[in-house]
Design a protein around this motif. Structure first.
Motif, PDB file in Angstrom:
ATOM      1  N   LYS A  63       0.833  -1.202   0.000  1.00 58.53           N
ATOM      2  CA  LYS A  63       0.000   0.000   0.000  1.00 58.53           C
ATOM      3  C   LYS A  63       0.867   1.252   0.000  1.00 58.53           C
ATOM      4  O   LYS A  63       0.580   2.227  -0.711  1.00 58.53           O
ATOM      5  N   TYR A  64       1.939   1.235   0.795  1.00 63.26           N
ATOM      6  CA  TYR A  64       2.820   2.402   0.842  1.00 63.26           C
ATOM      7  C   TYR A  64       3.578   2.556  -0.474  1.00 63.26           C
ATOM      8  O   TYR A  64       3.837   3.678  -0.920  1.00 63.26           O
ATOM      9  N   LYS A  65       3.944   1.435  -1.116  1.00 62.29           N
ATOM     10  CA  LYS A  65       4.614   1.511  -2.411  1.00 62.29           C
ATOM     11  C   LYS A  65       3.700   2.166  -3.444  1.00 62.29           C
ATOM     12  O   LYS A  65       4.156   2.989  -4.271  1.00 62.29           O
ATOM     13  N   ARG A  66       2.429   1.804  -3.440  1.00 62.24           N
ATOM     14  CA  ARG A  66       1.491   2.423  -4.376  1.00 62.24           C
ATOM     15  C   ARG A  66       1.374   3.926  -4.100  1.00 62.24           C
ATOM     16  O   ARG A  66       1.245   4.733  -5.024  1.00 62.24           O
ATOM     17  N   ARG A  67       1.419   4.264  -2.817  1.00 63.16           N
ATOM     18  CA  ARG A  67       1.344   5.680  -2.448  1.00 63.16           C
ATOM     19  C   ARG A  67       2.568   6.443  -2.966  1.00 63.16           C
ATOM     20  O   ARG A  67       2.437   7.563  -3.497  1.00 63.16           O
ATOM     21  N   LEU A  68       3.758   5.854  -2.812  1.00 64.21           N
ATOM     22  CA  LEU A  68       4.965   6.500  -3.322  1.00 64.21           C
ATOM     23  C   LEU A  68       4.921   6.661  -4.834  1.00 64.21           C
ATOM     24  O   LEU A  68       5.250   7.732  -5.373  1.00 64.21           O
ATOM     25  N   PHE A  69       4.506   5.618  -5.529  1.00 68.49           N
ATOM     26  CA  PHE A  69       4.451   5.699  -6.979  1.00 68.49           C
ATOM     27  C   PHE A  69       3.417   6.720  -7.431  1.00 68.49           C
ATOM     28  O   PHE A  69       3.615   7.428  -8.425  1.00 68.49           O
ATOM     29  N   GLY A  70       2.272   6.770  -6.721  1.00 69.64           N
ATOM     30  CA  GLY A  70       1.260   7.758  -7.079  1.00 69.64           C
ATOM     31  C   GLY A  70       1.712   9.176  -6.833  1.00 69.64           C
ATOM     32  O   GLY A  70       1.274  10.094  -7.533  1.00 69.64           O
ATOM     33  N   ARG A  71       2.623   9.403  -5.866  1.00 75.47           N
ATOM     34  CA  ARG A  71       3.084  10.760  -5.569  1.00 75.47           C
ATOM     35  C   ARG A  71       4.284  11.166  -6.418  1.00 75.47           C
ATOM     36  O   ARG A  71       4.323  12.292  -6.935  1.00 75.47           O
ATOM     37  N   TYR A  72       5.261  10.266  -6.567  1.00 76.95           N
ATOM     38  CA  TYR A  72       6.510  10.632  -7.223  1.00 76.95           C
ATOM     39  C   TYR A  72       6.688   9.995  -8.596  1.00 76.95           C
ATOM     40  O   TYR A  72       7.599  10.371  -9.333  1.00 76.95           O
ATOM     41  N   GLY A  73       5.854   9.004  -8.934  1.00 77.98           N
ATOM     42  CA  GLY A  73       5.997   8.377 -10.235  1.00 77.98           C
ATOM     43  C   GLY A  73       7.244   7.516 -10.315  1.00 77.98           C
ATOM     44  O   GLY A  73       7.619   6.811  -9.371  1.00 77.98           O
ATOM     45  N   GLY A  74       7.944   7.591 -11.472  1.00 77.34           N
ATOM     46  CA  GLY A  74       9.123   6.770 -11.671  1.00 77.34           C
ATOM     47  C   GLY A  74      10.273   7.135 -10.761  1.00 77.34           C
ATOM     48  O   GLY A  74      11.184   6.326 -10.541  1.00 77.34           O
ATOM     49  N   VAL A  75      10.280   8.378 -10.201  1.00 78.14           N
ATOM     50  CA  VAL A  75      11.356   8.792  -9.300  1.00 78.14           C
ATOM     51  C   VAL A  75      11.362   7.961  -8.023  1.00 78.14           C
ATOM     52  O   VAL A  75      12.390   7.816  -7.368  1.00 78.14           O
ATOM     53  N   SER A  76      10.202   7.409  -7.668  1.00 80.52           N
ATOM     54  CA  SER A  76      10.104   6.638  -6.433  1.00 80.52           C
ATOM     55  C   SER A  76      10.900   5.342  -6.494  1.00 80.52           C
ATOM     56  O   SER A  76      11.173   4.735  -5.460  1.00 80.52           O
ATOM     57  N   GLY A  77      11.273   4.901  -7.689  1.00 79.52           N
ATOM     58  CA  GLY A  77      12.015   3.664  -7.810  1.00 79.52           C
ATOM     59  C   GLY A  77      11.162   2.422  -7.684  1.00 79.52           C
ATOM     60  O   GLY A  77      11.684   1.300  -7.630  1.00 79.52           O
ATOM     61  N   VAL A  78       9.834   2.591  -7.640  1.00 81.53           N
ATOM     62  CA  VAL A  78       8.922   1.467  -7.508  1.00 81.53           C
ATOM     63  C   VAL A  78       8.577   0.944  -8.891  1.00 81.53           C
ATOM     64  O   VAL A  78       8.235   1.730  -9.795  1.00 81.53           O
ATOM     65  N   ASP A  79       8.677  -0.368  -9.041  1.00 81.44           N
ATOM     66  CA  ASP A  79       8.326  -0.997 -10.308  1.00 81.44           C
ATOM     67  C   ASP A  79       6.801  -1.084 -10.409  1.00 81.44           C
ATOM     68  O   ASP A  79       6.166  -1.779  -9.619  1.00 81.44           O
ATOM     69  N   PRO A  80       6.169  -0.378 -11.364  1.00 81.26           N
ATOM     70  CA  PRO A  80       4.693  -0.397 -11.437  1.00 81.26           C
ATOM     71  C   PRO A  80       4.134  -1.777 -11.746  1.00 81.26           C
ATOM     72  O   PRO A  80       2.991  -2.079 -11.414  1.00 81.26           O
ATOM     73  N   ALA A  81       4.956  -2.640 -12.383  1.00 81.16           N
ATOM     74  CA  ALA A  81       4.457  -3.986 -12.694  1.00 81.16           C
ATOM     75  C   ALA A  81       4.201  -4.793 -11.422  1.00 81.16           C
ATOM     76  O   ALA A  81       3.349  -5.684 -11.402  1.00 81.16           O
TER      77      ALA A  81
END
Length: 219
Positions: A63-81
């Motif tokens: 859930k927190y990873k989705r939050r980071l990706f939703g806020r920072y996008g690709g800069v968050s380093g989270v793989d959207p897949a």
């Protein structure tokens, strides 16, 4: 010339002040609104390390990873897949969707099933009412019969009690209280005598029948 320029400036400032006095207070507030800047560090956002022991557990969740990706996008380093739900979770979501938001065909079928059930209950209720109405004349006749029998029994008991009271008055020369022990003893004695008389009558009747049968057989 300087005096005329000064007078024009004075008139201009006076006109502006008059115009401001006529503006609504809401417009003035909007004009002077100075919003606070949104402090969002896009260049170097805080990305918690999953390997660090100092990172709270809630910052390691999906859930927190989705939050980071939703806020920072690709800069968050989270793989959207990796943010997509697993097959098991997807099945659970689809089951919940089918349960809480079924297709229109299923909803219509459920409504039709409820209507059929409602109609079936109505027909059964009407059937029970019709059966009870058919039994109503007999029920009324039985009720009237019970009332007649109850009244007849009350009359017979009253006649029997008056007879016993008269019997007690003849035996003892005075009226007895039906609740007294002396009256109850007398009633018990009378019942024994009547029972004895009934047995004698029954025996005599039986003897007479046997005698009549013997006489017929001898002829």
């Amino acid at each position: 010339m300087a005096a005329s320029l000064l007078s024009r400036r004075t008139a201009l400032f006076s006109g502006v002040s008059k115009l401001n006095s006529f503006l609504p207070a809401v417009v003035q507030q909007i004009a002077h609104y100075n919003p606070r800047p949104l402090w969002l560090n896009i260049k170097s956002p805080y990305i918690p390390s999953h390997e660090s022991e100092k990172t709270p557990e809630w910052q390691k969740t999906e859930k927190y990873k989705r939050r980071l990706f939703g806020r920072y996008g690709g800069v968050s380093g989270v793989d959207p897949a990796k943010l997509w739900p697993s097959h098991a979770r997807l099945e659970e979501l689809m089951a919940e969707e089918r349960e809480w938001h079924p297709p229109i065909e299923v909803m219509l079928e459920n409504i039709a099933a409820r209507e059929r059930e409602k109609e079936q209950r109505r027909m059964e209720r009407e059937k029970i009412i019709a059966a009870n109405m058919a039994k109503m004349p007999k029920m009324i006749a039985d009720w009237k019969k019970q009332k007649r029998e109850a009244k007849q029994k009350q009359r017979e008991e009253k006649i029997k009690r008056d007879k016993l009271l008269a019997e007690a008055r003849e035996r003892f020369g005075y009226a007895l209280d039906p609740r007294s022990a002396k009256f109850k003893e007398m009633v018990t004695e009378i019942e024994k005598e009547e029972k004895k008389k009934r047995r004698l009558l029954k025996r005599r009747k039986k003897e007479e029948e046997q005698g009549s049968e013997a006489a017929e057989s001898s002829q």
